[in-house]
Write a protein that holds these residues in place. Structure first.
Motif, mmCIF file in Angstrom:
data_model
loop_
_atom_site.group_PDB
_atom_site.id
_atom_site.type_symbol
_atom_site.label_atom_id
_atom_site.label_comp_id
_atom_site.label_asym_id
_atom_site.label_seq_id
_atom_site.Cartn_x
_atom_site.Cartn_y
_atom_site.Cartn_z
ATOM 1 N N GLU A 15 0.809 -1.227 0.000
ATOM 2 C CA GLU A 15 0.000 0.000 0.000
ATOM 3 C C GLU A 15 0.832 1.261 0.000
ATOM 4 O OE1 GLU A 15 -3.016 -2.422 2.660
ATOM 5 O OE2 GLU A 15 -2.920 -0.291 3.128
ATOM 6 N N SER A 16 2.091 1.052 -0.114
ATOM 7 C CA SER A 16 2.979 2.207 0.018
ATOM 8 C C SER A 16 2.740 3.234 -1.065
ATOM 9 C CB SER A 16 4.440 1.730 -0.021
ATOM 10 O OG SER A 16 4.638 1.040 -1.244
ATOM 11 N N ILE A 19 0.061 5.789 -0.178
ATOM 12 C CA ILE A 19 0.501 6.648 0.921
ATOM 13 C C ILE A 19 1.523 7.650 0.436
ATOM 14 C CG2 ILE A 19 1.654 6.700 3.160
ATOM 15 C CD1 ILE A 19 0.507 3.866 3.557
ATOM 16 N N THR A 26 0.592 14.396 5.234
ATOM 17 C CA THR A 26 0.671 13.768 6.555
ATOM 18 C C THR A 26 1.528 14.598 7.481
ATOM 19 O OG1 THR A 26 2.495 12.494 5.755
ATOM 20 C CG2 THR A 26 0.352 11.385 5.807
ATOM 21 N N ASN A 113 2.705 3.123 11.357
ATOM 22 C CA ASN A 113 2.581 3.467 9.939
ATOM 23 C C ASN A 113 1.219 3.047 9.386
ATOM 24 O OD1 ASN A 113 4.967 4.705 9.651
ATOM 25 N ND2 ASN A 113 6.094 2.856 9.040
ATOM 26 N N GLN A 117 -1.549 5.370 7.873
ATOM 27 C CA GLN A 117 -2.025 5.105 6.504
ATOM 28 C C GLN A 117 -3.558 5.130 6.457
ATOM 29 O OE1 GLN A 117 -1.096 1.211 5.181
ATOM 30 N NE2 GLN A 117 -1.637 1.667 3.064
ATOM 31 N N GLU A 121 -5.979 7.501 4.445
ATOM 32 C CA GLU A 121 -6.943 6.979 3.488
ATOM 33 C C GLU A 121 -8.326 7.614 3.662
ATOM 34 O OE1 GLU A 121 -7.143 2.731 3.559
ATOM 35 O OE2 GLU A 121 -5.083 2.605 2.832
#
Lengths: 613, 460
Positions: A15-16, A19, A26, A113, A117, A121
């Motif tokens: 899923e990096s 992100i 962030t 993390n 994330q 999202e």
């Protein structure tokens, strides 16, 4: 660098991508910064992690792997995996604790993390929906703009059309006006032509007539004659007189006499009317003064100087009024004085009425707030209830008395005597108690009743006072209506202002007519009754009827010019209540109001007056 | 209300004598004089030809019968039946004949209005008045009979001459500022003469007895003007009806207009009572027929009955679309009459022919409207009280008073079409005239009122 990426967690790397796109948004913490670097670096690596991973450490390269990891971890700021070397030559030992710590730290980092994330999202989702919304809004607005633009264009178009039309209409109007002008000119010219023609024709006609006249008259027409048995005498019994200058003069004289008589008659009438109006005026003035005088003291105390002087004027006028002769003076000398004084008084009256008006409105406002005043209905209900209670109590007392008496009379009886021993004393005591209780209650009721009656009386008084005030106010307002504007008086002039007396006269005349039997059927030729299809009763419904009635009565108040002063006098002297009413009714302008009052008295007289069923 | 039997009549010639004692009527060439109370024939005179006009002398002693076709006038005396007088106008012809107010002179107008001949019954004298104007109402006498005003036309100009009736001396002669004078009328007090122009121009002129112009009034220009004029009996008002469908009331002080009465076809004011005549089928009316007691040998029942209903406002009256391109269009106020006490004015607008408006003169407003089923032929006020009799050419006579309205069927065989009516001066009776019959209608005996009231009670 790709090789280094093996450290990263497989779950994370999947899923990096998403992100990383939002990194800028962030919030940065030192640890996250760190992790990001890791994440960033993990971009290129994607597939075959496992295979790669499995290939990373084998039996053979444990040492290298550990050293490599140590290197990597130290570069990322983790403590070394190896124990501190004591000596340079000694081989560094793997520190298990450090490894575990590192692992743990890494796991914690990983969890953080993941959380971050997730947040990102959801934010992303939110923002996405926001975006959608804004986009839709934007498109909607765009549409609106478009439609309004279109509308505007349409309206502009219409405006233009209307202007065009307007211009056309103006043109048409102008044309029509021209046409009218033209037609009028035509009419005028036609009229002149017609007149001209008519004149010509008439001249011809006249000539012909003249000719005919000569022909017919000069022929010595034997036929033109009067054949009469014998001449009759003149109606007046006199003989015919010759026409001379003298007769001419006499005729002239007579004519002027007639004219003079007419004028005199009219003057007399006007004088009478004037006198009557003056009388009304005087009466009004008197009433005004009498009305205003009770208020005199009050306003003087509070009102400023200007009205104060006016009031003193009123007093003067009151003095003047007593001199009745003033009214007999010709109008010119008195007029100014009179109008001025009336005007002043009128002003005072007006201000007074206005004041009253204000007061009334205030009272109205207050009235709603006033709660200690018991409403009449409540009061009545209460008294009714109390009376009922009193009645009940009385009845109870009566029955008890009866019982007591019965007991007293029955005391001879043996059984009762026996009973008496056991019960009577006790009962007597109780009855006594009850008796006193009732008495007290009765007294209480009485007191309450008295208070209520008092309240009722007070209420009545208050009401009466209010009624009075209202009546006075109404009166003032009524007077307010009777303004002496000239227009009004001019209209009224046509019917002479005083009418009561004449009306009385009319009534008597009517009744006389009634008494006189209209038609006597004497020994007659066959007279037949009609088959009356008489549906007559279109006579209006009662209300209408009344209305017509009152109209009739009003109407009889027109002063017919033929009434001579002699007719009127006796009636004026014999002033009855109706007469007085009429004198009120003769005020100009106030007729409407008064007649309603009068109609009642008149309906009686009309019952006989009524000829048509 | 009672009715006499029906008598024969021709030419609608039926007149009460001024003293109210006699009733003269004509049947072809016969003149019948009856007693008003008994209706028995008092005198019967035979003329030379069919009578076209009759007139009582003011003292009720003589009756004049004019036979225009023959240029003849015959005069009969009531007191002396054998007395006779015949006036022959010869070839000059005759178009009008009337009494002078003294009852001793006869004024004959010759054909083409060449002259007016004044015949005296007292002396042999004959006077001539030249240049009389051929117009609707060219001569008028004051109420007291002293003066006569005569419209004249000389050299295309209108003049008015005022004569003293006692010796026919010219008192005043003046020209009037009119294009084409149509009528003159004395005020009832005899001091003011109203003069009006033809319908082409709206103009009323008011002259004093001595010939001074008191006032001139004109409401508008360029349109058809005055159609009818009437003085109020008190001489206070002059009502002028015109082709624009309005009545204008002038006052006697300033001679200016006080008010104008419009005659709209729609009535919205709820204060005004609108009586509408309604036809009623006889079946419905059968219950009411018990009153009055059926006359022996009564004729056939009327086919229908009528009654008045009070219409609820707003009411729209039936109007006639006038033909404007013909002469004498049916528009404007053609009939005007003040009640004897001057309190009411009755009018008829010719393009609303079936309605009679009654105006309250004291309040200067509309008082009531009567809408008949057929066009109003004639109306006349009771000489004694505000009561209006109306006829529409049907077999009914209608009465209005401030108290209400009623319609009465004239009994008799066949239809008695009431074309005209005239009141007896006492107001107790009136003569109803049809084409060839007339009958008397007696009103208002005490008993009649009573029964009528009962009848009213029965209806409601």
């Amino acid at each position: 660098m790709g090789d280094w990426m093996t450290v990263t967690d497989p779950g994370l790397s999947s899923e990096s991508k998403t992100i990383s796109q939002h990194t800028s948004e962030t919030k940065m913490s030192p640890s996250s910064l760190y992790s990001q670097q890791v994440l960033c670096s993990s971009i290129p690596l994607s597939k075959n992690v496992h295979s790669f991973f499995s290939a990373f450490c084998t039996e053979d390269n444990i040492e290298q792997s550990i050293s490599y990891l140590d290197q990597e971890l130290t570069t990322f700021g983790f403590p070394s995996l190896y124990e501190e070397s004591k000596g340079k030559e000694t081989k560094r030992e793997l520190n298990i604790v450090a490894v575990l710590n590192c692992m743990n730290e890494l796991l914690v980092l990983q969890r953080k993390n993941l959380l971050a994330q997730e947040n990102v999202e959801t934010q992303n989702l939110k923002l996405g929906s926001d975006m959608d919304h804004l986009q839709s809004c934007y498109s909607k607005l765009k549409e609106q703009l478009e439609t309004s633009r279109r509308e505007m264009i349409g309206l502009q178009e219409r405006d233009r059309q209307l202007q065009c039309k307007n211009r056309n209409l103006h043109q048409l109007l102008k044309n029509e006006k021209d046409e009218v002008q033209k037609l009028q000119n035509i009419i005028a010219s036609r009229a002149t032509q017609y007149n001209h023609d008519m004149k010509r024709k008439e001249r011809e006609y006249n000539k012909l007539k003249e000719r005919l006249h000569q022909l017919v008259m000069n022929k010595k027409d034997k036929k033109i004659a009067m054949d009469i048995l014998n001449y009759v005498g003149r109606a007046d019994g006199k003989r015919g007189s010759w026409r001379t200058g003298k007769t001419e003069a006499r005729n002239e004289d007579e004519m002027y006499k007639i004219l003079l008589n007419d004028y005199e008659y009219r003057q007399k009438q006007i004088l009478m009317e004037n006198a009557e109006l003056k009388k009304v005026l005087q009466q009004m003035k008197k009433e005004m003064i009498s009305l205003l005088s009770p208020q005199k003291k009050k306003p003087r105390e509070r009102v400023d100087d200007s009205t104060g002087t006016v009031i003193s004027d009123v007093e003067e006028d009151a003095g003047e009024l007593s001199r009745e002769s003033m009214w007999d003076l010709s109008c010119e000398t008195v007029r100014e004085q009179l109008t001025n004084s009336i005007r002043k008084q009128w002003r005072i009256l007006k201000s007074h009425v206005e004041k009253l008006d204000n007061q009334v409105s205030k009272v109205h406002l207050e009235g709603f707030n006033d709660e200690d005043v018991i409403s009449r209905q409540d009061h009545e209900q209460e008294t009714e209830k109390l009376e009922l209670e009193i009645q009940q109590c009385k009845e109870m007392i009566k029955t008890q008395q009866q019982l007591l008496q019965q007991l007293a009379t029955a005391c001879d009886d043996d059984t009762t005597s026996l009973l008496r021993d056991c019960y009577l004393l006790e009962e007597k005591e109780r009855l006594k108690e009850e008796w006193s209780l009732f008495k007290e209650q009765k007294k209480n009721f009485e007191r309450e009743r008295r208070s209520f009656t008092e309240a009722a009386i007070r209420l009545g008084l208050e009401r009466k006072a209010f009624e009075e005030e209202r009546a006075s106010w109404l009166k003032q307002q009524f007077l307010n209506m009777t303004t002496f504007d000239h227009q009004n008086s001019e209209n009224v002039k046509l019917f002479s202002a005083f009418s009561g007396s004449s009306d009385q006269d009319n009534l008597t005349v009517h009744s006389r007519q009634l008494q006189k039997k209209p038609h006597s059927m004497s020994n007659g030729s066959p007279v037949c009754m009609s088959k009356l299809t008489k549906s007559l009763p279109a006579s209006p419904s009662t209300s209408d009827f009344c209305q017509t009635r009152s109209c009739v009565s009003e109407h009889s108040s027109i002063n017919v010019l033929n009434i001579t002063p002699e007719d009127i006098k006796p009636n004026q002297v014999g002033g009855e209540c109706t007469n007085q009413k009429w004198s009120v009714a003769s005020r100009p302008g106030s007729q409407e109001g008064c007649y309603s009052g009068c109609s009642l008295t008149y309906t009686n007289s009309h019952v006989e007056k009524d000829d048509l069923p | 209300m009672n009715f006499s039997e029906v008598f024969k009549l021709s030419g609608l010639l039926c007149k009460f004598s001024p003293d109210g004692k006699y009733l003269a009527s004509c049947v072809q060439y016969r003149l019948v004089v009856r007693d008003v109370n008994t209706l028995q024939i008092v005198q019967l005179y035979t003329c030379l030809d069919q009578i076209q006009h009759i007139e009582w002398s003011a003292d009720s002693l003589f009756i004049l019968c004019a036979m225009y076709k023959r240029g003849l006038v015959q005069v009969w005396s009531l007191e002396q039946p054998e007395w006779h007088c015949k006036i022959d106008e010869g070839s000059a012809g005759l178009v009008a004949s009337c009494w002078s107010p003294d009852g001793r002179h006869i004024l004959n107008t010759t054909e083409f209005h060449l002259r007016i001949t004044v015949w005296s019954l007292c002396t042999k004298s004959v006077s001539y008045i030249k240049y009389p104007k051929a117009c609707l109402q060219g001569t008028t006498f004051t109420r007291d009979g002293r003066y006569m005003a005569l419209a004249e036309r000389r050299d295309c100009k209108d003049y008015v001459s005022i004569f003293v009736c006692s010796d026919w001396q010219l008192l005043r002669h003046f020209d009037t500022d009119t294009q084409d004078l149509t009528g003159i009328e004395w005020a009832p007090n005899g001091c003011v003469l109203a003069v009006w122009d033809s319908c082409l121009e709206y103009k009323v002129l008011l002259y004093s007895l001595d010939g001074r112009l008191l006032s001139a009034y004109s409401a508008y220009e360029w349109s058809l003007g005055i159609k009818s004029v009437a003085w109020s009996p008190s001489s206070q008002f002059l009502a002028v009806g015109s082709y624009d469908g309005k009545v204008r009331i002038l006052n006697h002080v300033t001679w200016k207009m006080i008010t104008e009465f419009e005659h709209p076809a729609a009535i919205n004011n709820p204060k005004i009572v609108v009586y509408k005549e309604a036809e009623k089928s006889p079946q419905l009316g059968l219950g009411c027929l018990s009153f009055p007691p059926p006359r022996a040998g009564a004729g056939p029942l009327p086919t229908s009955e009528s009654k008045y209903e009070i219409a609820s406002v707003p009411v729209s009256l039936q109007t006639l679309k006038p033909v404007t391109d013909r002469a004498n269009p049916k528009i404007g106020i053609g009939m005007l009459a003040f009640s004897p006490d001057s309190y009411f004015l009755a009018t008829r607008n010719d393009n609303v022919p079936s309605a009679v408006w009654v105006w309250d003169i004291q309040k200067l407003r509309l008082f009531a409207v009567l809408e008949q089923l057929s066009p109003v032929r004639a109306f006349q006020w009771d000489p004694q009280q505000p009561r209006l009799a109306i006829c529409t050419g049907g077999s009914r006579v209608y009465l209005w008073s401030p108290a209400g309205c009623l319609s009465v069927q004239v009994p008799g065989e066949g239809d008695f079409a009431v074309l005209s009516l005239c009141w007896h001066l006492s107001g107790d009776s009136m003569a109803l005239l049809s084409k060839d019959h007339f009958c008397l209608c007696f009103l208002e005996t005490e008993a009649a009122v009573g029964t009528a009231c009962r009848q009213l009670g029965g209806h409601t």
